[in-house]
Structures are given as C-alpha cells and as structure tokens.
Design an enzyme around this catalytic site. Sequence first.
Site, mmCIF file in Angstrom:
data_model
loop_
_atom_site.group_PDB
_atom_site.id
_atom_site.type_symbol
_atom_site.label_atom_id
_atom_site.label_comp_id
_atom_site.label_asym_id
_atom_site.label_seq_id
_atom_site.Cartn_x
_atom_site.Cartn_y
_atom_site.Cartn_z
ATOM 1 N N LYS A 264 0.762 -1.141 0.026
ATOM 2 C CA LYS A 264 -0.068 0.013 0.012
ATOM 3 C C LYS A 264 0.624 1.588 0.310
ATOM 4 O O LYS A 264 1.135 1.766 0.690
ATOM 5 C CB LYS A 264 -1.061 0.262 1.287
ATOM 6 C CG LYS A 264 -1.567 1.232 0.707
ATOM 7 C CD LYS A 264 -3.227 1.111 2.446
ATOM 8 C CE LYS A 264 -3.784 1.943 1.630
ATOM 9 N NZ LYS A 264 -3.439 3.354 1.773
ATOM 10 N N ARG A 269 -3.465 7.757 -5.333
ATOM 11 C CA ARG A 269 -4.704 7.268 -5.771
ATOM 12 C C ARG A 269 -4.889 7.816 -6.976
ATOM 13 O O ARG A 269 -5.000 8.924 -7.259
ATOM 14 C CB ARG A 269 -5.347 6.421 -5.100
ATOM 15 C CG ARG A 269 -6.302 4.887 -6.030
ATOM 16 C CD ARG A 269 -7.258 4.301 -4.307
ATOM 17 N NE ARG A 269 -7.879 3.536 -5.583
ATOM 18 C CZ ARG A 269 -8.719 2.620 -4.611
ATOM 19 N NH1 ARG A 269 -9.039 2.620 -3.799
ATOM 20 N NH2 ARG A 269 -9.476 1.845 -5.896
ATOM 21 N N ARG A 284 -8.576 9.526 -6.133
ATOM 22 C CA ARG A 284 -9.358 9.050 -6.056
ATOM 23 C C ARG A 284 -10.897 10.034 -5.730
ATOM 24 O O ARG A 284 -11.593 9.592 -4.680
ATOM 25 C CB ARG A 284 -8.626 9.111 -4.459
ATOM 26 C CG ARG A 284 -9.878 7.830 -3.254
ATOM 27 C CD ARG A 284 -9.180 8.038 -1.828
ATOM 28 N NE ARG A 284 -10.098 8.224 -0.787
ATOM 29 C CZ ARG A 284 -10.179 6.928 -0.032
ATOM 30 N NH1 ARG A 284 -8.787 5.892 -0.712
ATOM 31 N NH2 ARG A 284 -10.928 6.356 0.510
ATOM 32 N N GLU A 314 -1.435 3.831 -8.309
ATOM 33 C CA GLU A 314 -0.447 4.418 -7.151
ATOM 34 C C GLU A 314 0.345 5.727 -7.695
ATOM 35 O O GLU A 314 1.149 5.063 -8.085
ATOM 36 C CB GLU A 314 -0.364 4.025 -5.345
ATOM 37 C CG GLU A 314 0.165 5.160 -5.131
ATOM 38 C CD GLU A 314 -1.167 5.386 -3.488
ATOM 39 O OE1 GLU A 314 -1.230 5.668 -2.766
ATOM 40 O OE2 GLU A 314 -2.710 4.560 -3.935
ATOM 41 N N PHE A 354 -2.213 -1.794 -9.775
ATOM 42 C CA PHE A 354 -2.828 -2.971 -9.353
ATOM 43 C C PHE A 354 -4.255 -3.487 -9.084
ATOM 44 O O PHE A 354 -4.468 -3.701 -8.994
ATOM 45 C CB PHE A 354 -2.779 -2.443 -7.648
ATOM 46 C CG PHE A 354 -3.677 -1.161 -7.348
ATOM 47 C CD1 PHE A 354 -4.998 -1.315 -7.586
ATOM 48 C CD2 PHE A 354 -3.157 -0.103 -6.544
ATOM 49 C CE1 PHE A 354 -6.340 0.156 -6.772
ATOM 50 C CE2 PHE A 354 -4.041 0.733 -5.994
ATOM 51 C CZ PHE A 354 -5.194 1.134 -6.798
ATOM 52 N N LYS A 437 -7.133 -3.573 4.334
ATOM 53 C CA LYS A 437 -5.733 -2.697 4.144
ATOM 54 C C LYS A 437 -5.251 -2.761 5.928
ATOM 55 O O LYS A 437 -6.139 -2.972 6.482
ATOM 56 C CB LYS A 437 -6.039 -1.510 4.019
ATOM 57 C CG LYS A 437 -6.819 -0.846 4.972
ATOM 58 C CD LYS A 437 -7.377 0.998 4.974
ATOM 59 C CE LYS A 437 -8.000 1.351 5.475
ATOM 60 N NZ LYS A 437 -8.251 3.122 5.477
#
EC number: 6.5.1.7
Length: 597
Positions: A264, A269, A284, A314, A354, A437
Amino acid sequence: MPFRELADTFERIEIITSRTQMTVLLVNLFKKTPPEIIDKVVYLLQGRLWPDWKGLPELGVGEKMLIKAIALATQSTESEVESLYKSLGDLGKAAEKLKAIYEEKLKKGAMSILAFVPVKRELTVSQVYETLSRVALATGEGSRDIKLKLLAGLLSDASPKEAKYIIRFVEGRLRLGIGDATIMDALAIVYGGGAHARPIVERAYNLRADLGHIAKILATQGLNALKGIKPQVGIPIRPMLAERLNNPVEILKKVGGIAFVEYKYDGERAQIHKLGDKIWIYSRRLENITHQYPDVVDYARKYIKANEAIVEGEIVAYDPDTGELRPFQELMHRKRKHDIHIAIKEVPVKVYLFDLLYVDGEDYTLKPLPERRAKLVEIIEQTETFQIAEYIRTNNPDELEKFFLKAIEDGAEGVMIKALHKNAIYQAGTRGWLWIKYKRDYKSEMIDTVDLVVIGAFYGRGRRGGKYGALLMASYNPDKDVFESVCKVGSGFKDEDIDKLPEMLKPYIIEHKHPRVVARMKPDVWVTPALVAEIIGAELTLSPLHTCCLDIIKPGVGISIRFPRFIRWRPDKGPEDATTSQELLEMYKRQLKKLSE
C-alpha cells in the site's frame, strides 16, 4: 420548467431532517421535471454545474462581485447590501430581502418614472443553468464584466426566493444536505418503478460517476438502458474501498484463507484512462488531475499496450538517484497550476498499478481479481517508472506479517490484502471485505537526530550513475562490541557530498563484511566502521531487513529509520561514539504513539 419549482423544493428541504421526507420531496420534483432537463436539475441539487472530473472551471465569483450584482439587480447601493449582509449573516437572505423591497417599490409605483425598470420574465431551470454555465466559462480579458452582467441580469429576473438560492448556489453554500444516495432513491422510484431499481441505478452511477448523466439515461431511455451501462473511457469509475484490520490471522480468515498481499504505497491513488493517444488521470475523489502529471500521461501512452483501457494505481514520489520512495507530502508540489515542468524535475514520480477495470470494449469490473490481474500484466510493458505493484500470494499469516514489515521498510504505508475467490469482483463505489488494508496502529516519531556509522555503500542511479548513491548505516552495540545496521540513506546529500564520497570511503573499503558488523542487507561495497554521519528521519519503525535490536521487540525484526536523510558528517566522533542500539530502542519506546483510525 419554472425555476420557482426548484426554489420551492429547496426551501422545503431546508426545514426537514428526515431522509424519507427528502426522498418524497425529490420524487414530487422529478415527476414535474421534463426528462430532457433532469440532468440539469440533478446537478443543481448537488450544488454544482457539472461533475468535478470534467475539469471545467468553477464559477469563479467572489463575494464582492456578488454584492455588486445584487446592488445592480435591486437598485441598491453596495454599502446597503453589505450592511444587510452583516446583520443577517447570509448573503442569500440579504439578496432575498432587498429583492422583495425592490419589487414592493415597483408595485407601489414609488420608482421614479425615469428609473430603469426591467421587463421581468419567469426564470426557467434551463435559463438559470445555462446562465450560470456561461458565468463559469467566462475567462480571460473582460471576463469579470461579463460575469457581473450575467449575474445581475439573472437576479433581475429572479423572484426574492429564487435570488436567495441563486446567490447561495454561486457561493457554494446551498446547504441542502441532499446526498447522492437520496437522489438515487428518488430516481429509482420515479423512473425505475420502485426501490427494486435502486441497485441498478447505483451500479450505473458507480461505473460512470456522473449522476446527471445517469438520471438522463434513466429518464429518457428507461431502466434497461441502465442495466447495459459499462465503463466508458473518459468518465471515472467510483473507486472500490477497503475495510481495515490489524491482525494477519483474522485478515486471512476474512478473505477466504488465501490472498494477494500487495504494497500500500504512500502516494496518490489514480485511475488512468486511455483512448488511443488521449489520456485522462482521475484522483480518488474523481478530480481530473491529468495536468499535474504530464510524465504519467507519457508513461501511459507508451506502456499501456491497449487502445482502450482503464487501470488503477498509485502515483508515488521517488528519488531517481537512489530509487527510494518519498512521502506523499512531496506530491503536493505537483498541485501547482503553473511551472509544472519545474515540479516534474523537483518531484519525479513512479506509477505502481494494481487493477484493471476495462480494456478494449470489455468490462472487467465483474471479473475476479486473478483474472483482472492477469490481464493487467498482459497489457502493461513494465518499466522502472510504470510497473505492477509489488505483491505476494499467501495463506500464511507469518509470511503476510514479514511482507508487511518489508513494505514499511521500503517506504510504503502498509499492505492491501485482496480476496482471490470467484466472487472477488471490483465493487465500484463500495467499501467491503474483499479488500482489507493493514497499516500500523502505531508509529514512533523521530524527533532527534542520531549519529550512525557507515558500514557499506551502494552505487547510484540516474544522475548518480557511476558514483556512490547511498550508504548503509549502523548503530553501535557496546555490549556485543558490534555495529548493527539501521538504515540505507540516499537523501539529503548535496552534489558535492556525493562527489567526495569515493575519496572519503577509499581508505575504508574492504572485500567482505567487517567482523564487527551485523547486517542482513548487502551493499555493493563493504566499509570498515569509521565514518560517522548525523541522520534524521520521519520515524523509527520495525524492519525485517535491519539488525539493530534484532528480536528484542518482535521476533525476526529490528529497528530502522523511515525516510532517513543525511544532515552532515561528524568528523569529531569515532565509530564507538555513535548512537547506541540501546538508545534507539529507548527512543522507539519513548516516542511510541497510537495512530488514530
């Protein structure tokens, strides 16, 4: 449709708190709304002219201009407007009151025969929307006068109540408290036949984050048209969100026993859309951030091997000389609207991808994660600056924990754990247990600098190619008379510091690890412990890669420094004068603080 219908609804909504009552009011409003303007009504209910992701200008009207417009529309002075605004505390209410006074004067014939009395017309929703759009889109020389003229004209035709809500809308203070969910409830009832249509409306909105657009399709083409909605390149998809847990055993149980575990990253993002050579990047929050990342636009053009694609990743700041990741805060320099070419040099970025949501006409959001990931790998030409996020596949809690600590050591925030089963689809706009997460619930802030010993060196990259670019640093353990590795530092050095490193290190270079050095990380060059440097960092953290206080806090891990930075050399100190491992342990314990959720 008269704008007064909308203003009346605004007024009623202001005085209720029940979401059910709000839904009833919206249902009644939508029943009166012609299908061809339902999108405009929805946007106005949301307090905007268009979705943020379109990147179109905001209204760009300040308080002073609004006061001028109210004064012009009500034949008042600006000081009269300001005085009433000060006493009421609401510019919308001030406009409403002055407009009512002005209209009363007109009715009584109190205005001078020479006064300019405009011909009043009933405002429509379309007129208000189009006029406000023209206000927003007016830019460049003379735009202030254009905006003022348009607003004054609109207020002149408005009733007192309409003027109040026009002013509040322009101020961004409509304060209706209507959420998108309530609007979708009402749309489903009016155009979808009832609550059973609500999930269809929501999925369409999640795939195309434009509620006005979705409302118009529903109102003009029906529910079946929404059922067929797929992602569309250029319109952002509302992001899937993760739940949070801090126990590897519980996490793996939640996702079905086996999972992808990926870094992460501590970045921004981003949803990247590609249509031929055209690239869009959305945050995001679905804001259009394409202009902030022209380098990422270039990467996407070159390295996404598909004509049409929507991928997620990211964007992370990094040091090209060392390859080290940098904190999220450094991306703030990319927010500037001017001189972005300077920001690109100051803050280079990498992209770690991702997920894949759409490619060449095919919707991948309903496919399980392994299939999405396999296709992502297939269409991405991986490079140093555009690559798939680092991950492992595991069913072992201990392996998950070690990977988590490695992620922290490498500059990530933690890890994301993602389910692999057949139902592990991309749940756009939804928070759920398919993604979890795992971030630290603590951190140890580094307040003081420490003095560490050089025990190794790494060759540089980029501008530092052919030179040393980073150093392996250690603390001193007097009980064992050894030097224990703490961090790899490549930031904070000036060019002259880098240039001097070969000469400084040359007398101390050895072919193998020094017998008094305890280290797991292997540098390109080993160095006899002799040189001491002052180091600062963001925080002290645990690491499986370093040996300072190894196994003391937790089995298999030592203490390290996150985002270490070189301050200066300490020629006044010998290696045994360096900060001890015990001192670092005490600092870690003393500074430990709970992280807020």
